[in-house]
Design a protein around this motif. Structure first.
Motif, short mmCIF file in Angstrom:
data_model
loop_
_atom_site.label_atom_id
_atom_site.label_comp_id
_atom_site.label_asym_id
_atom_site.label_seq_id
_atom_site.Cartn_x
_atom_site.Cartn_y
_atom_site.Cartn_z
N ALA A 7 -13.53 5.37 -11.09
CA ALA A 7 -14.95 5.60 -10.83
C ALA A 7 -15.15 6.80 -9.91
N LEU A 8 -14.28 6.96 -8.91
CA LEU A 8 -14.39 8.09 -7.99
C LEU A 8 -14.15 9.41 -8.71
N VAL A 9 -13.18 9.45 -9.60
CA VAL A 9 -12.93 10.67 -10.37
C VAL A 9 -14.17 11.05 -11.18
N GLY A 47 -24.13 5.67 -10.20
CA GLY A 47 -23.90 5.71 -11.65
C GLY A 47 -22.50 5.31 -12.06
N ASN A 48 -21.60 5.24 -11.08
CA ASN A 48 -20.22 4.86 -11.35
C ASN A 48 -19.82 3.60 -10.60
N GLU A 72 -17.92 -1.66 -7.24
CA GLU A 72 -18.56 -2.93 -7.62
C GLU A 72 -17.55 -4.03 -7.93
N SER A 73 -16.31 -3.66 -8.17
CA SER A 73 -15.26 -4.65 -8.42
C SER A 73 -14.80 -5.34 -7.14
N GLY A 74 -15.23 -4.80 -6.00
CA GLY A 74 -14.80 -5.33 -4.71
C GLY A 74 -13.71 -4.49 -4.07
N GLN A 75 -13.16 -3.54 -4.81
CA GLN A 75 -12.14 -2.66 -4.24
C GLN A 75 -12.80 -1.70 -3.27
N GLU A 76 -12.08 -1.37 -2.22
CA GLU A 76 -12.64 -0.41 -1.27
C GLU A 76 -11.56 0.49 -0.71
N MET A 77 -11.99 1.65 -0.19
CA MET A 77 -11.07 2.64 0.35
C MET A 77 -11.69 3.23 1.62
N SER A 78 -10.95 3.15 2.72
CA SER A 78 -11.40 3.74 3.97
C SER A 78 -10.86 5.16 4.06
N PHE A 79 -11.67 6.05 4.59
CA PHE A 79 -11.24 7.43 4.76
C PHE A 79 -10.89 7.73 6.21
#
Length: 187
Positions: A7-9, A47-48, A72-79
């Protein structure tokens, strides 16, 4: 993490630069406001199936912001956390530092640059302005932040400070001070 990454890509492929919609009279320059940065990313994230959350953390003498991308899947990434010292120890100083930290944290996390001030400048042939010697502040701060001990940080800062014009030295010193505090707190 696979769904978030995909989704990020897609979101980044659709993102444009943030408009430079604000003026800094002190430096006689323009910059992208936090609102402009959010306007540039929000539709593409949504939109993603993505959203940005910014958490604040306790920080002495400044502010600390952590940008987190959530799918939205619940996955997350901290920067990671970004510390910005407050120029003044009052509500205006902390508010300014918070806005700066939030804006730069999002721009760094999502690789969103600021657009040209004037789109017509790319079309018209204008006389070349005199070349102003400046340093790439983002690169300098990134290099200083990558240092793992105080001596290396001091040496890195000295290198950048020596080559920076007077107009950038105050901001570079403030960023150095913030990184130094963060480095000392990490030990």
């Amino acid at each position: 993490m696979k769904e978030l990454a995909k989704a990020l890509v897609s979101a980044q492929a659709a993102m444009n630069h943030a408009a430079k919609d604000s003026k800094n009279p002190h430096f006689k320059s323009s910059y992208s406001s936090l609102a402009s940065v959010i306007d540039a990313i929000r539709p593409h994230l949504a939109g993603n199936g993505l959203a940005i959350v910014q958490k604040t953390h306790d920080a002495e003498g400044g502010v600390c912001v952590e940008t987190v991308l959530i799918h939205e899947s619940g996955q997350e990434m901290s920067f990671g956390k970004l510390f910005v010292p407050a120029s003044k120890q009052d509500s205006q100083g902390f508010g300014s530092a918070l806005s700066y930290a939030k804006r730069y944290s999002i721009q760094t996390a999502l690789c969103v640059a600021s657009a040209d001030d004037d789109g017509e400048a790319a079309v018209k042939t204008l006389p070349k302005p005199p070349i102003a010697v400046t340093i790439d502040m983002d690169y300098a701060v990134d290099e200083m932040a990558a240092q793992t001990d105080l001596e290396a940080l001091k040496a890195c800062f000295a290198k950048w400070y020596k080559s920076a014009p007077d107009s950038q030295k105050e901001v570079l010193k403030a960023m150095y001070d913030g990184i130094k505090v963060q480095l000392a707190g990490a030990k």
